[in-house]
Design a protein around this motif. Structure first.
Motif, mmCIF file in Angstrom:
data_model
loop_
_atom_site.group_PDB
_atom_site.id
_atom_site.type_symbol
_atom_site.label_atom_id
_atom_site.label_comp_id
_atom_site.label_asym_id
_atom_site.label_seq_id
_atom_site.Cartn_x
_atom_site.Cartn_y
_atom_site.Cartn_z
ATOM 1 N N SER A 28 90.037 -20.686 -119.009
ATOM 2 C CA SER A 28 88.907 -21.373 -118.379
ATOM 3 C C SER A 28 89.249 -22.820 -118.022
ATOM 4 O O SER A 28 88.429 -23.524 -117.438
ATOM 5 N N TYR A 29 90.473 -23.249 -118.340
ATOM 6 C CA TYR A 29 90.855 -24.635 -118.079
ATOM 7 C C TYR A 29 91.511 -24.763 -116.705
ATOM 8 O O TYR A 29 92.453 -24.035 -116.387
ATOM 9 N N ALA A 30 91.059 -25.742 -115.925
ATOM 10 C CA ALA A 30 91.860 -26.167 -114.777
ATOM 11 C C ALA A 30 92.887 -27.149 -115.332
ATOM 12 O O ALA A 30 92.568 -27.943 -116.218
ATOM 13 N N MET A 31 94.083 -27.102 -114.839
ATOM 14 C CA MET A 31 95.148 -27.906 -115.441
ATOM 15 C C MET A 31 96.070 -28.477 -114.376
ATOM 16 O O MET A 31 96.030 -28.068 -113.204
ATOM 17 N N GLY A 32 96.910 -29.396 -114.787
ATOM 18 C CA GLY A 32 97.879 -29.936 -113.845
ATOM 19 C C GLY A 32 98.750 -30.997 -114.475
ATOM 20 O O GLY A 32 98.714 -31.206 -115.692
ATOM 21 N N TRP A 33 99.499 -31.651 -113.619
ATOM 22 C CA TRP A 33 100.447 -32.674 -114.038
ATOM 23 C C TRP A 33 100.273 -33.960 -113.235
ATOM 24 O O TRP A 33 100.062 -33.925 -112.029
ATOM 25 N N ARG A 63 109.745 -28.533 -103.757
ATOM 26 C CA ARG A 63 110.723 -28.742 -104.830
ATOM 27 C C ARG A 63 110.164 -28.372 -106.193
ATOM 28 O O ARG A 63 110.900 -27.895 -107.061
ATOM 29 N N PHE A 64 108.873 -28.592 -106.401
ATOM 30 C CA PHE A 64 108.233 -28.329 -107.685
ATOM 31 C C PHE A 64 107.313 -27.122 -107.557
ATOM 32 O O PHE A 64 106.688 -26.923 -106.506
ATOM 33 N N THR A 65 107.207 -26.363 -108.634
ATOM 34 C CA THR A 65 106.300 -25.227 -108.686
ATOM 35 C C THR A 65 105.510 -25.267 -109.988
ATOM 36 O O THR A 65 106.102 -25.330 -111.074
ATOM 37 N N ILE A 66 104.193 -25.236 -109.871
ATOM 38 C CA ILE A 66 103.328 -25.196 -111.046
ATOM 39 C C ILE A 66 102.893 -23.758 -111.281
ATOM 40 O O ILE A 66 102.626 -23.011 -110.326
ATOM 41 N N SER A 67 102.835 -23.373 -112.547
ATOM 42 C CA SER A 67 102.396 -22.028 -112.889
ATOM 43 C C SER A 67 101.800 -22.062 -114.288
ATOM 44 O O SER A 67 101.932 -23.059 -115.006
ATOM 45 N N ARG A 68 101.165 -20.969 -114.660
ATOM 46 C CA ARG A 68 100.562 -20.905 -115.986
ATOM 47 C C ARG A 68 100.660 -19.491 -116.527
ATOM 48 O O ARG A 68 100.677 -18.520 -115.762
ATOM 49 N N ASP A 69 100.700 -19.406 -117.842
ATOM 50 C CA ASP A 69 100.693 -18.127 -118.539
ATOM 51 C C ASP A 69 99.484 -18.148 -119.458
ATOM 52 O O ASP A 69 99.505 -18.793 -120.513
ATOM 53 N N ASN A 70 98.437 -17.467 -119.063
ATOM 54 C CA ASN A 70 97.182 -17.493 -119.828
ATOM 55 C C ASN A 70 97.249 -16.666 -121.112
ATOM 56 O O ASN A 70 96.333 -16.728 -121.923
ATOM 57 N N VAL A 71 98.311 -15.935 -121.303
ATOM 58 C CA VAL A 71 98.509 -15.216 -122.565
ATOM 59 C C VAL A 71 99.188 -16.137 -123.580
ATOM 60 O O VAL A 71 98.837 -16.163 -124.759
ATOM 61 N N LYS A 72 100.151 -16.938 -123.088
ATOM 62 C CA LYS A 72 100.881 -17.850 -123.968
ATOM 63 C C LYS A 72 100.230 -19.223 -124.066
ATOM 64 O O LYS A 72 100.750 -20.123 -124.734
ATOM 65 N N ASN A 73 99.089 -19.400 -123.377
ATOM 66 C CA ASN A 73 98.398 -20.707 -123.376
ATOM 67 C C ASN A 73 99.328 -21.834 -122.930
ATOM 68 O O ASN A 73 99.321 -22.932 -123.497
ATOM 69 N N THR A 74 100.114 -21.564 -121.917
ATOM 70 C CA THR A 74 101.125 -22.521 -121.499
ATOM 71 C C THR A 74 101.080 -22.766 -119.995
ATOM 72 O O THR A 74 100.961 -21.822 -119.215
ATOM 73 N N LEU A 75 101.212 -24.024 -119.651
ATOM 74 C CA LEU A 75 101.323 -24.481 -118.274
ATOM 75 C C LEU A 75 102.775 -24.905 -118.049
ATOM 76 O O LEU A 75 103.401 -25.469 -118.941
ATOM 77 N N TYR A 76 103.289 -24.624 -116.848
ATOM 78 C CA TYR A 76 104.672 -24.965 -116.542
ATOM 79 C C TYR A 76 104.759 -25.828 -115.275
ATOM 80 O O TYR A 76 103.905 -25.751 -114.396
ATOM 81 N N THR A 78 88.085 -29.229 -118.660
ATOM 82 C CA THR A 78 87.162 -28.192 -119.097
ATOM 83 C C THR A 78 85.815 -28.810 -119.419
ATOM 84 O O THR A 78 85.755 -29.859 -120.063
ATOM 85 N N SER A 79 84.775 -28.201 -118.933
ATOM 86 C CA SER A 79 83.400 -28.692 -119.151
ATOM 87 C C SER A 79 83.263 -30.150 -118.750
ATOM 88 O O SER A 79 82.553 -30.914 -119.411
#
Length: 116
Positions: free
Chosen positions: A31-36, A67-80, A100-101
């Motif tokens: 449910s989190y929007a995320m980034g760098w 050059r950069f690629t953002i991704s996420r794994d919602n099972v591992k709770n990890t952003l890359y 969040t919220s």
């Protein structure tokens, strides 16, 4: 409160690649929007990349597109953040954020240093 923790920074030469990771606690990671963001010495913090909750939508600063690629794994709770063709101007402290919220939480950051 969510506490993101970054890892993966380091010192590399121009042209190299690095992958940053950000682990965020909580059972509702999807449910989190995320980034760098990044901040170089003497400069303002700047947006690097963002990703939607599902991971379908991604956003990039013009300076890192292609050059950069953002991704996420919602099972591992990890952003890359996969970074290729790094340049000295990419040197900065890279921080992960979680939205969040209507509340933004920041990690401590991880240093990326690129030498020419």
């Amino acid at each position: 409160q969510v506490q993101p923790v970054e890892s993966g920074g380091g010192m590399v030469q121009a042209g190299a690649s690095l992958r940053l990771a950000c682990v965020a606690s909580g059972s509702t990671f999807s449910s989190y929007a995320m980034g760098w963001f990044r901040q170089a010495p003497g400069k303002e913090r700047e947006f690097v990349a963002g990703i939607s909750r599902s991971g379908v939508s991604t956003y990039y600063a013009d300076s890192v597109k292609g050059r950069f690629t953002i991704s996420r794994d919602n099972v591992k709770n990890t952003l890359y953040l996969q970074m290729h063709s790094l340049q000295p101007e990419d040197s900065a402290v890279y921080s992960c954020y979680v939205l969040t919220s209507g509340i933004v939480s920041w990690g401590q950051g991880t240093q990326v240093t690129v030498s020419s």
